[in-house]
Design an enzyme around this catalytic site. Structure first.
Site, PDB file in Angstrom:
ATOM      1  N   HIS A 198       0.853  -1.193   0.000  1.00 50.00           N
ATOM      2  CA  HIS A 198       0.000   0.000   0.000  1.00 50.00           C
ATOM      3  C   HIS A 198       0.891   1.245   0.000  1.00 50.00           C
ATOM      4  O   HIS A 198       2.067   1.178   0.395  1.00 50.00           O
ATOM      5  CB  HIS A 198      -0.902   0.010   1.226  1.00 50.00           C
ATOM      6  CG  HIS A 198      -2.017  -0.992   1.159  1.00 50.00           C
ATOM      7  ND1 HIS A 198      -3.074  -0.981   2.033  1.00 50.00           N
ATOM      8  CD2 HIS A 198      -2.240  -2.024   0.305  1.00 50.00           C
ATOM      9  CE1 HIS A 198      -3.905  -1.966   1.724  1.00 50.00           C
ATOM     10  NE2 HIS A 198      -3.418  -2.627   0.683  1.00 50.00           N
ATOM     11  N   CYS A 207      -6.007   1.952   5.485  1.00 48.74           N
ATOM     12  CA  CYS A 207      -6.653   0.694   5.856  1.00 48.74           C
ATOM     13  C   CYS A 207      -6.123   0.281   7.235  1.00 48.74           C
ATOM     14  O   CYS A 207      -5.153   0.859   7.730  1.00 48.74           O
ATOM     15  CB  CYS A 207      -6.355  -0.371   4.805  1.00 48.74           C
ATOM     16  SG  CYS A 207      -4.685  -1.052   4.921  1.00 48.74           S
ATOM     17  N   GLU A 209       1.027   3.817   1.920  1.00 45.27           N
ATOM     18  CA  GLU A 209       1.576   4.176   3.234  1.00 45.27           C
ATOM     19  C   GLU A 209       2.706   3.222   3.621  1.00 45.27           C
ATOM     20  O   GLU A 209       3.736   3.640   4.161  1.00 45.27           O
ATOM     21  CB  GLU A 209       0.483   4.142   4.311  1.00 45.27           C
ATOM     22  CG  GLU A 209      -0.688   5.080   4.055  1.00 45.27           C
ATOM     23  CD  GLU A 209      -1.828   4.400   3.295  1.00 45.27           C
ATOM     24  OE1 GLU A 209      -1.558   3.551   2.410  1.00 45.27           O
ATOM     25  OE2 GLU A 209      -2.987   4.728   3.591  1.00 45.27           O
TER      26      GLU A 209
HETATM   27 ZN   LIG Z   1      -3.278   0.185   3.601  1.00 45.79          ZN
END
Ligand SMILES: [Zn+2]
Length: 157
Positions: free
Chosen positions: A53, A83, A55
């Site tokens: 992801h 998330c 991040e």
């Molecule tokens: Zn994530």
């Protein structure tokens, strides 16, 4: 434009670019003392890594650059609502703050919300959709894993 809005605009621009290159529409950057330490985009399609992801990618790069797993004093600016995995990774890394520009509600009509996972994770283990089992196994004739680790840590002091 204030700094927060400026960095969020950069995160969205990264997400746009990633989307145009065939990736998912997520970008993030990590800022410390007003300086950008790292950036990341969602690379799960390009790498087949489900943890890639935006991040997470930015966290991995920031930790390498700062030569520390501790990101205290860092702020994460993410294009979308982080998330649970990314939120937990930020907490474990000691990230001080996070801002995001697109909410789960903004993402829901496009299948880009993780609200359902947050809801599932908030339930007791027995009620979650993934089977989670605590099986108390210990190696016979071996020192306890955690006690042994603690002892080796203490010896290094
Ligand atoms: Zn994530």
């Amino acid at each position: 434009m204030d700094n927060e809005s400026h960095f969020l605009c950069e995160a969205i621009a990264l997400a746009h670019k990633n989307s145009q290159n065939g990736g998912r529409p997520f970008g993030a950057l990590i800022v410390k003392n007003g300086e950008i330490v790292s950036t990341g985009v969602n690379e799960i399609i390009a790498t087949n890594d489900p943890t890639a992801h935006a991040e997470m990618t930015a966290i991995r790069l920031a930790s390498r650059k700062l030569k520390s797993p501790n990101l205290q004093g860092c702020t994460v600016y993410a294009s979308g609502h982080p998330c649970p995995m990314c939120m937990a990774a930020m907490r474990l890394a000691g990230v001080s703050a996070v801002s995001y520009a697109y909410s789960n509600d903004d993402g829901a009509p496009f299948g880009l919300s993780t609200a359902a996972i947050y809801e599932d994770l908030a339930k007791p283990f027995a009620e979650q959709s993934m089977t989670i089992r605590y099986v108390r196994i210990r190696l016979e004739g071996q020192p306890d894993l955690y006690a042994d680790w603690k002892r080796s840590q203490d010896e290094r002091l």
